[in-house]
Scaffold this active site. Structure first.
Site, PDB file in Angstrom:
ATOM      1  N   ARG A  52       0.834  -1.209   0.000  1.00 26.07           N
ATOM      2  CA  ARG A  52       0.000   0.000   0.000  1.00 26.07           C
ATOM      3  C   ARG A  52       0.868   1.258   0.000  1.00 26.07           C
ATOM      4  NH1 ARG A  52      -4.542   0.697   4.615  1.00 26.07           N
ATOM      5  NH2 ARG A  52      -2.693   1.174   5.859  1.00 26.07           N
ATOM      6  N   LYS A 151      -2.632   6.922   1.083  1.00 24.35           N
ATOM      7  CA  LYS A 151      -2.417   7.226   2.503  1.00 24.35           C
ATOM      8  C   LYS A 151      -1.356   8.320   2.565  1.00 24.35           C
ATOM      9  CE  LYS A 151      -2.174   4.819   6.927  1.00 24.35           C
ATOM     10  NZ  LYS A 151      -3.341   5.409   7.572  1.00 24.35           N
ATOM     11  N   GLU A 184     -16.501   6.017   5.466  1.00 22.75           N
ATOM     12  CA  GLU A 184     -15.623   5.470   6.507  1.00 22.75           C
ATOM     13  C   GLU A 184     -15.546   6.480   7.640  1.00 22.75           C
ATOM     14  OE1 GLU A 184     -11.448   5.117   5.454  1.00 22.75           O
ATOM     15  OE2 GLU A 184     -11.585   6.783   4.054  1.00 22.75           O
TER      16      GLU A 184
HETATM   17  N1  PXG Z   1      -9.444   4.837   7.064  1.00 24.57           N
HETATM   18  C1  PXG Z   1      -8.605   5.868   7.264  1.00 24.57           C
HETATM   19  C2  PXG Z   1      -8.937   7.190   6.703  1.00 24.57           C
HETATM   20  C3  PXG Z   1      -7.431   5.670   8.013  1.00 24.57           C
HETATM   21  O1  PXG Z   1      -6.598   6.702   8.194  1.00 24.57           O
HETATM   22  C4  PXG Z   1      -8.071   3.348   8.310  1.00 24.57           C
HETATM   23  C5  PXG Z   1      -9.196   3.612   7.555  1.00 24.57           C
HETATM   24  C6  PXG Z   1      -7.798   1.954   8.779  1.00 24.57           C
HETATM   25  O2  PXG Z   1      -6.774   1.376   7.981  1.00 24.57           O
HETATM   26  P1  PXG Z   1      -5.835   0.205   8.526  1.00 24.57           P
HETATM   27  O3  PXG Z   1      -4.989  -0.157   7.377  1.00 24.57           O
HETATM   28  O4  PXG Z   1      -5.075   0.768   9.674  1.00 24.57           O
HETATM   29  O5  PXG Z   1      -6.728  -0.914   8.950  1.00 24.57           O
HETATM   30  C7  PXG Z   1      -7.157   4.402   8.573  1.00 24.57           C
HETATM   31  C8  PXG Z   1      -5.969   4.174   9.445  1.00 24.57           C
HETATM   32  C9  PXG Z   1      -3.273   5.859  14.077  1.00 24.57           C
HETATM   33  C10 PXG Z   1      -3.582   6.319  12.728  1.00 24.57           C
HETATM   34  O6  PXG Z   1      -2.224   6.257  14.622  1.00 24.57           O
HETATM   35  C11 PXG Z   1      -4.229   5.506  11.821  1.00 24.57           C
HETATM   36  C12 PXG Z   1      -4.510   5.973  10.570  1.00 24.57           C
HETATM   37  C13 PXG Z   1      -4.140   7.253  10.268  1.00 24.57           C
HETATM   38  C14 PXG Z   1      -3.512   8.051  11.174  1.00 24.57           C
HETATM   39  C15 PXG Z   1      -3.207   7.596  12.410  1.00 24.57           C
HETATM   40  O7  PXG Z   1      -4.077   5.097  14.605  1.00 24.57           O
HETATM   41  N2  PXG Z   1      -5.122   5.276   9.556  1.00 24.57           N
END
Ligand code: PXG
Length: 290
Positions: A52, A151, A184
Site C-alpha cells: 500500500r 495514505k 468510513e
Molecule cells: N481509514 C482511514 C482514513 C485511516 O486513516 C483506516 C481507515 C484503517 O486502515 P488500517 O490499514 O489501519 O486498517 C485508517 C488508518 C493511528 C492512525 O495512529 C491511523 C490511521 C491514520 C492516522 C493515524 O491510529 N489510519
C-alpha cells in the site's frame, strides 16, 4: 528510554532524528505513510502495508529510494534495535527538502523515517462500553480531488471531521461520500451487521482500503458470515443490528450510538466480539517474524 529512529539511511537517537523545515512533507503535507502493528514478535500483514505504501507513492510520483524487500528488512530492524515484540510502527516517506515553492521536481531526495514505538492500547473500557459516534458535515473528498486510497500526509480532511467529533463528545466520526453514502471514519473503516451478514462500504465510495478491514473480512468469511461490500446510507447504519469500526490501532471496536440513535440494544454486539477473537488469533499466529 531514547528510541532509535531510522532516518535517511541510518538509525539515530530520537534526539537527533530531525527533519528540515524545508521538507515538503512539513511545508505541504507532500508524502505518504503507513501505520503498522506487531503482535508478539510478528509484524501483522507487513507485505500488504508495504504494497500500500508503494502504491500511494506511485500515484503521487514519489520514488521510494529502497526496494520493497529493503523496506521490509528496515521495519524488522527498527523493531529489533528498539527491543520491541509488540509495536506500533510509523513509516513516513516525504518528498524531501526543496524550496518554498510546491513543485516536487525541486525535491531531489525523499526523506524516509521509520519509528518503532511501544503501542499505546485503547482502554479496555472503550471495548466494554462501545463508542459514541456522529456524522461529520465534512465529506470524504472525491477520488478526482484527492483519492482517499492514497495514505498521504494530507490528513486535514479527517482532522476537520475529528474536530467535529471532539466538539460533540464523540470518539469517532462517520464520514459520507460526496453523494451522501456512508464511506468510513476519520481513521477507521466502518462495518454493519444484519443477521449473518457483515456489510461494509465498497471501495468506489472513496475510502482507504484498510489492512484491518481486509483481515476482518477474511476472518468473517472463515467464520461463516456472508461478507458484502456495497453502498448504503445512514438509515441502514442507524438500523443495523451492530456497527463496528476497524483500524490498525483500534483493531475492532463496537459502536453503540450514532447521531443519538442507539445501535441494536446499545451494547457491543456478539458478532464484533466473535470477529475480534478471530482477528487477535490471526494476528498472533500469522505475520512476518521480527
Ligand atoms: N481509514 C482511514 C482514513 C485511516 O486513516 C483506516 C481507515 C484503517 O486502515 P488500517 O490499514 O489501519 O486498517 C485508517 C488508518 C493511528 C492512525 O495512529 C491511523 C490511521 C491514520 C492516522 C493515524 O491510529 N489510519
Amino acid at each position: 528510554m531514547s528510541k532509535r529512529i531510522f532516518l535517511d539511511g541510518a538509525f539515530v537517537d530520537q534526539e537527533n532524528a530531525r527533519v528540515s523545515v524545508f521538507d515538503h512533507g512539513y511545508l505541504y503535507g507532500d508524502g505518504v505513510f503507513e501505520g503498522i502493528r506487531a503482535y508478539g514478535g510478528r509484524i501483522f500483514r507487513l507485505d500488504a502495508h508495504v504494497d500500500r505504501l508503494f502504491a500511494s507513492a506511485k500515484t503521487v510520483m514519489l520514488e521510494i529510494p529502497y526496494s520493497k524487500a529493503e523496506i521490509i528488512d528496515l521495519i524488522r530492524e527498527a523493531c529489533r534495535v528498539n527491543g520491541l515484540q509488540d509495536a506500533y510502527i510509523r513509516l513516513v516517506v516525504s518528498r524531501g527538502v526543496g524550496d518554498l515553492g510546491l513543485d516536487p521536481v525541486k525535491c531531489p531526495k525523499p526523506t524516509v523515517v521509520i519509528i518503532a514505538d511501544s503501542i499505546t492500547l485503547y482502554p479496555d473500557s472503550l471495548y466494554r462500553s462501545g463508542l459514541k459516534v456522529c456524522t461529520s458535515s465534512i465529506r470524504r473528498q472525491r477520488a478526482e480531488a484527492l483519492n482517499p486510497q492514497i495514505k498521504s500526509l494530507n490528513y486535514l480532511n479527517s482532522i476537520l471531521a475529528k474536530i467535529e467529533a471532539n466538539q460533540r463528545g464523540c470518539q469517532e466520526v462517520v464520514m459520507l461520500s460526496e453523494e451522501g453514502f456512508v464511506a468510513e471514519c476519520s481513521a477507521d473503516n466502518i462495518f454493519m451487521v444484519r443477521g449473518r451478514k457483515v456489510i461494509t462500504p465498497a471501495p468506489h465510495l472513496g475510502i482507504l482500503l484498510g489492512i484491518t478491514r481486509s483481515a476482518v473480512m477474511d476472518v468473517a468469511r472463515s467464520a461463516g458470515y456472508e461478507v458484502i461490500e456495497t453502498t448504503f446510507t445512514r438509515h441502514e447504519l442507524w438500523n443495523a443490528d451492530e456497527v463496528f469500526l476497524t483500524g490498525t490501532a483500534a483493531e475492532i471496536v463496537s459502536v453503540v450510538s450514532i447521531d443519538e440513535r442507539v445501535v441494536g440494544d446499545g451494547k457491543p454486539g456478539p458478532v464484533a466480539a466473535d470477529l475480534l477473537t478471530g482477528f487477535r488469533d490471526l494476528a498472533r499466529r500469522d505475520g512476518t517474524l521480527i
